[in-house]
Design a protein around this motif. Structure first.
Motif, PDB file in Angstrom:
ATOM      1  N   GLY A   1       0.782  -1.227   0.000  1.00 14.15           N
ATOM      2  CA  GLY A   1       0.000   0.000   0.000  1.00 14.15           C
ATOM      3  C   GLY A   1       0.812   1.274   0.000  1.00 14.15           C
ATOM      4  O   GLY A   1       0.247   2.361   0.119  1.00 14.15           O
ATOM      5  N   LEU A   2       2.140   1.178  -0.172  1.00 14.02           N
ATOM      6  CA  LEU A   2       3.015   2.350  -0.143  1.00 14.02           C
ATOM      7  C   LEU A   2       3.735   2.513  -1.480  1.00 14.02           C
ATOM      8  O   LEU A   2       4.130   1.516  -2.094  1.00 14.02           O
ATOM      9  N   PRO A   3       3.936   3.753  -1.934  1.00 14.30           N
ATOM     10  CA  PRO A   3       4.710   3.974  -3.151  1.00 14.30           C
ATOM     11  C   PRO A   3       6.201   3.847  -2.819  1.00 14.30           C
ATOM     12  O   PRO A   3       6.709   4.539  -1.928  1.00 14.30           O
ATOM     13  N   VAL A   4       6.890   3.005  -3.528  1.00 15.53           N
ATOM     14  CA  VAL A   4       8.287   2.722  -3.204  1.00 15.53           C
ATOM     15  C   VAL A   4       9.057   2.482  -4.493  1.00 15.53           C
ATOM     16  O   VAL A   4       8.497   1.978  -5.473  1.00 15.53           O
ATOM     17  N   VAL A   5      10.334   2.867  -4.510  1.00 16.56           N
ATOM     18  CA  VAL A   5      11.141   2.587  -5.696  1.00 16.56           C
ATOM     19  C   VAL A   5      11.306   1.081  -5.837  1.00 16.56           C
ATOM     20  O   VAL A   5      11.220   0.328  -4.864  1.00 16.56           O
ATOM     21  N   THR A   6      11.544   0.628  -7.040  1.00 17.03           N
ATOM     22  CA  THR A   6      11.691  -0.800  -7.319  1.00 17.03           C
ATOM     23  C   THR A   6      12.905  -1.376  -6.590  1.00 17.03           C
ATOM     24  O   THR A   6      13.801  -0.624  -6.171  1.00 17.03           O
ATOM     25  N   PRO A   7      12.980  -2.705  -6.448  1.00 13.05           N
ATOM     26  CA  PRO A   7      14.187  -3.301  -5.852  1.00 13.05           C
ATOM     27  C   PRO A   7      15.458  -2.906  -6.601  1.00 13.05           C
ATOM     28  O   PRO A   7      16.498  -2.691  -5.972  1.00 13.05           O
ATOM     29  N   GLU A   8      15.379  -2.810  -7.934  1.00 17.42           N
ATOM     30  CA  GLU A   8      16.565  -2.423  -8.714  1.00 17.42           C
ATOM     31  C   GLU A   8      17.018  -1.010  -8.350  1.00 17.42           C
ATOM     32  O   GLU A   8      18.216  -0.765  -8.127  1.00 17.42           O
ATOM     33  N   GLN A   9      16.061  -0.078  -8.277  1.00 18.02           N
ATOM     34  CA  GLN A   9      16.415   1.290  -7.905  1.00 18.02           C
ATOM     35  C   GLN A   9      16.886   1.360  -6.458  1.00 18.02           C
ATOM     36  O   GLN A   9      17.769   2.153  -6.115  1.00 18.02           O
ATOM     37  N   THR A  10      16.323   0.513  -5.611  1.00 16.96           N
ATOM     38  CA  THR A  10      16.758   0.465  -4.215  1.00 16.96           C
ATOM     39  C   THR A  10      18.225   0.082  -4.119  1.00 16.96           C
ATOM     40  O   THR A  10      19.004   0.711  -3.383  1.00 16.96           O
ATOM     41  N   ILE A  11      18.635  -0.947  -4.870  1.00 23.64           N
ATOM     42  CA  ILE A  11      20.042  -1.371  -4.868  1.00 23.64           C
ATOM     43  C   ILE A  11      20.933  -0.240  -5.354  1.00 23.64           C
ATOM     44  O   ILE A  11      21.988   0.041  -4.762  1.00 23.64           O
ATOM     45  N   LEU A  12      20.520   0.432  -6.419  1.00 27.76           N
ATOM     46  CA  LEU A  12      21.305   1.555  -6.945  1.00 27.76           C
ATOM     47  C   LEU A  12      21.400   2.685  -5.925  1.00 27.76           C
ATOM     48  O   LEU A  12      22.453   3.327  -5.784  1.00 27.76           O
ATOM     49  N   ASP A  13      20.328   2.934  -5.188  1.00 26.05           N
ATOM     50  CA  ASP A  13      20.357   3.964  -4.142  1.00 26.05           C
ATOM     51  C   ASP A  13      21.358   3.605  -3.052  1.00 26.05           C
ATOM     52  O   ASP A  13      22.111   4.462  -2.568  1.00 26.05           O
ATOM     53  N   LEU A  14      21.352   2.336  -2.660  1.00 30.26           N
ATOM     54  CA  LEU A  14      22.268   1.902  -1.602  1.00 30.26           C
ATOM     55  C   LEU A  14      23.720   2.055  -2.041  1.00 30.26           C
ATOM     56  O   LEU A  14      24.586   2.459  -1.258  1.00 30.26           O
ATOM     57  N   ILE A  15      23.993   1.729  -3.305  1.00 28.53           N
ATOM     58  CA  ILE A  15      25.353   1.894  -3.844  1.00 28.53           C
ATOM     59  C   ILE A  15      25.711   3.382  -3.893  1.00 28.53           C
ATOM     60  O   ILE A  15      26.815   3.773  -3.505  1.00 28.53           O
ATOM     61  N   ASN A  16      24.775   4.194  -4.349  1.00 26.43           N
ATOM     62  CA  ASN A  16      25.015   5.630  -4.439  1.00 26.43           C
ATOM     63  C   ASN A  16      25.266   6.248  -3.062  1.00 26.43           C
ATOM     64  O   ASN A  16      26.020   7.219  -2.935  1.00 26.43           O
ATOM     65  N   ASP A  17      24.663   5.663  -2.035  1.00 26.07           N
ATOM     66  CA  ASP A  17      24.842   6.159  -0.675  1.00 26.07           C
ATOM     67  C   ASP A  17      26.111   5.622  -0.019  1.00 26.07           C
ATOM     68  O   ASP A  17      26.418   5.988   1.116  1.00 26.07           O
ATOM     69  N   GLY A  18      26.827   4.731  -0.729  1.00 24.96           N
ATOM     70  CA  GLY A  18      28.066   4.198  -0.181  1.00 24.96           C
ATOM     71  C   GLY A  18      27.872   3.190   0.932  1.00 24.96           C
ATOM     72  O   GLY A  18      28.746   3.035   1.797  1.00 24.96           O
ATOM     73  N   GLU A  19      26.751   2.489   0.911  1.00 25.95           N
ATOM     74  CA  GLU A  19      26.503   1.472   1.941  1.00 25.95           C
ATOM     75  C   GLU A  19      27.537   0.349   1.833  1.00 25.95           C
ATOM     76  O   GLU A  19      28.145   0.135   0.778  1.00 25.95           O
ATOM     77  N   ASP A  20      27.714  -0.373   2.907  1.00 22.67           N
ATOM     78  CA  ASP A  20      28.670  -1.480   2.937  1.00 22.67           C
ATOM     79  C   ASP A  20      28.309  -2.510   1.860  1.00 22.67           C
ATOM     80  O   ASP A  20      27.147  -2.906   1.735  1.00 22.67           O
ATOM     81  N   LEU A  21      29.327  -2.952   1.096  1.00 22.78           N
ATOM     82  CA  LEU A  21      29.071  -3.876  -0.010  1.00 22.78           C
ATOM     83  C   LEU A  21      28.513  -5.212   0.471  1.00 22.78           C
ATOM     84  O   LEU A  21      27.737  -5.859  -0.245  1.00 22.78           O
ATOM     85  N   THR A  22      28.897  -5.635   1.657  1.00 24.34           N
ATOM     86  CA  THR A  22      28.362  -6.893   2.178  1.00 24.34           C
ATOM     87  C   THR A  22      26.857  -6.789   2.408  1.00 24.34           C
ATOM     88  O   THR A  22      26.100  -7.721   2.109  1.00 24.34           O
ATOM     89  N   LEU A  23      26.417  -5.645   2.927  1.00 29.32           N
ATOM     90  CA  LEU A  23      24.984  -5.435   3.153  1.00 29.32           C
ATOM     91  C   LEU A  23      24.234  -5.308   1.828  1.00 29.32           C
ATOM     92  O   LEU A  23      23.120  -5.803   1.687  1.00 29.32           O
ATOM     93  N   ILE A  24      24.869  -4.648   0.852  1.00 30.29           N
ATOM     94  CA  ILE A  24      24.256  -4.532  -0.469  1.00 30.29           C
ATOM     95  C   ILE A  24      24.132  -5.909  -1.113  1.00 30.29           C
ATOM     96  O   ILE A  24      23.113  -6.243  -1.719  1.00 30.29           O
ATOM     97  N   ALA A  25      25.180  -6.719  -0.967  1.00 30.06           N
ATOM     98  CA  ALA A  25      25.153  -8.067  -1.540  1.00 30.06           C
ATOM     99  C   ALA A  25      24.022  -8.891  -0.942  1.00 30.06           C
ATOM    100  O   ALA A  25      23.332  -9.635  -1.656  1.00 30.06           O
ATOM    101  N   GLN A  26      23.790  -8.756   0.354  1.00 31.16           N
ATOM    102  CA  GLN A  26      22.690  -9.489   0.988  1.00 31.16           C
ATOM    103  C   GLN A  26      21.345  -9.017   0.435  1.00 31.16           C
ATOM    104  O   GLN A  26      20.438  -9.827   0.197  1.00 31.16           O
ATOM    105  N   ALA A  27      21.231  -7.718   0.200  1.00 35.07           N
ATOM    106  CA  ALA A  27      19.991  -7.185  -0.372  1.00 35.07           C
ATOM    107  C   ALA A  27      19.778  -7.727  -1.789  1.00 35.07           C
ATOM    108  O   ALA A  27      18.654  -8.071  -2.171  1.00 35.07           O
ATOM    109  N   VAL A  28      20.870  -7.805  -2.567  1.00 40.48           N
ATOM    110  CA  VAL A  28      20.773  -8.350  -3.920  1.00 40.48           C
ATOM    111  C   VAL A  28      20.328  -9.805  -3.878  1.00 40.48           C
ATOM    112  O   VAL A  28      19.455 -10.229  -4.659  1.00 40.48           O
TER     113      VAL A  28
END
Length: 332
Positions: free
Chosen positions: A143-170
């Protein structure tokens, strides 16, 4: 206004907003701050944050405070109206989007939103980023407007999140049909430099390796599962059939001249047990495949290259490169 009448007026709003109502929405139907405070004191409403209330009988969930924060970004408008024009409004993104999609193990700090217009807030628990999102980058989830999982991953990379955490999200998002090519094609050299990595392609490969989604990891995973034994059986039977086309004595000479002891044992097992349902171990035969595909021993050139060509043609799981090398060697 009596409490029963106030509840009746609010019901049409709360029914379509997870049991929630903003103070401004309530005021629009004639229920003012005084009535809201009385309903809260009487246990009919629960105050979630400044200007946001929830019907006490409505169920709560792990997105409750994110929903309240999203409603507070445009408190005059109903959720249904906002969802119909979602890409032009406030959309959940970043870590908050990962929470909605249930991907990764990122602790949500401030609620993160994307807006096409520049927004400012004094609230430390809300963060905005300004950008215009394409229509296909926004979905409705819970019921909430949210960016797609693909855009979410790109946002996390753009924010410089830890690669291990990004990998788990992927890895988590892959179960929801993540479009990996869409992410890889949008990564840039700037993204790679942020992590001290040479190129965008290397960055994506690094993420896939950490997520155990690279080719080697996937092959190991398949091999370890129930289907692995079936693949091995097919592979080995095809190898048996290929080797069986050549004189056994020539193959034995080949193994004696160019193969290590482990591979010799494997080949001899194939020859000796061609009719047996028991199959030699796959690791040893993988050595056989590699050695045969690369071999150009002078005394057994024809046998070696013919087997390499059969392997390289894909009939027993090899690479077409090996076949081309064998053909080139024959022509020379």
């Amino acid at each position: 206004m009596k409490a029963l009448e106030a509840q009746r007026r609010l019901a049409d709003i709360t029914a379509s907003q997870w049991g929630m109502v903003t103070a401004r929405q309530a005021e629009a139907v004639g229920v003012g701050h005084l009535e809201l405070s009385r309903l809260a004191r009487g246990g009919h409403l629960e105050r979630l944050e400044h200007g946001i209330y929830r019907d006490s009988g409505a169920p709560a969930d792990h997105l409750e405070y994110l929903r309240a924060a999203w409603l507070s970004t445009e408190p005059d408008h109903l959720a249904g109206d906002r969802l119909r024009d979602r890409e032009n409004g406030v959309v959940i993104s970043g870590r908050s989007a990962a929470t909605v999609h249930r991907i990764g193990d990122l602790r949500e700090g401030a609620h993160e939103f994307t807006s096409p217009d520049r927004r400012q807030t004094r609230r430390p628990d809300i963060r905005y980023r300004k950008r215009i999102l394409p229509h296909d980058a926004v979905v409705v989830r819970d019921g909430l407007p949210v960016v797609t999982p693909e855009q979410t991953i790109l946002d996390l990379i753009n924010d410089g999140e830890d690669l291990t955490l990004i990998a788990q999200a992927v890895r988590d998002a892959t179960n929801d049909r993540l479009d990996q090519d869409a992410i890889a094609s949008r990564l840039t050299a700037t993204d790679a430099r942020r992590y001290g990595i040479k190129s965008a392609a290397d960055l994506w490969e690094n993420i896939l390796q950490n997520a155990h989604l690279d080719d080697r990891s996937l092959a190991d995973e398949v091999a370890a599962g129930p289907i692995g034994s079936l693949v091995a059986e097919i592979y080995l039977r095809q190898l048996q059939q290929t080797i069986a086309k050549y004189p056994a004595e020539e193959v034995r000479k080949l193994t004696e001249n160019i193969l290590p002891d482990s591979a010799k044992t494997a080949i001899q097992s194939v020859l000796a047990e061609a009719a047996s349902p028991r199959l030699p171990a796959l690791p040893a035969l993988e050595i056989v495949r590699a050695k045969l595909a690369a071999s150009a021993h002078a005394d057994n050139t024809a046998v070696s290259r013919n087997i390499a060509r059969a392997i390289g043609a894909g009939r027993i799981g090899g690479s077409p490169t090996a076949a081309r090398k064998a053909d080139d060697a024959d022509e020379s």
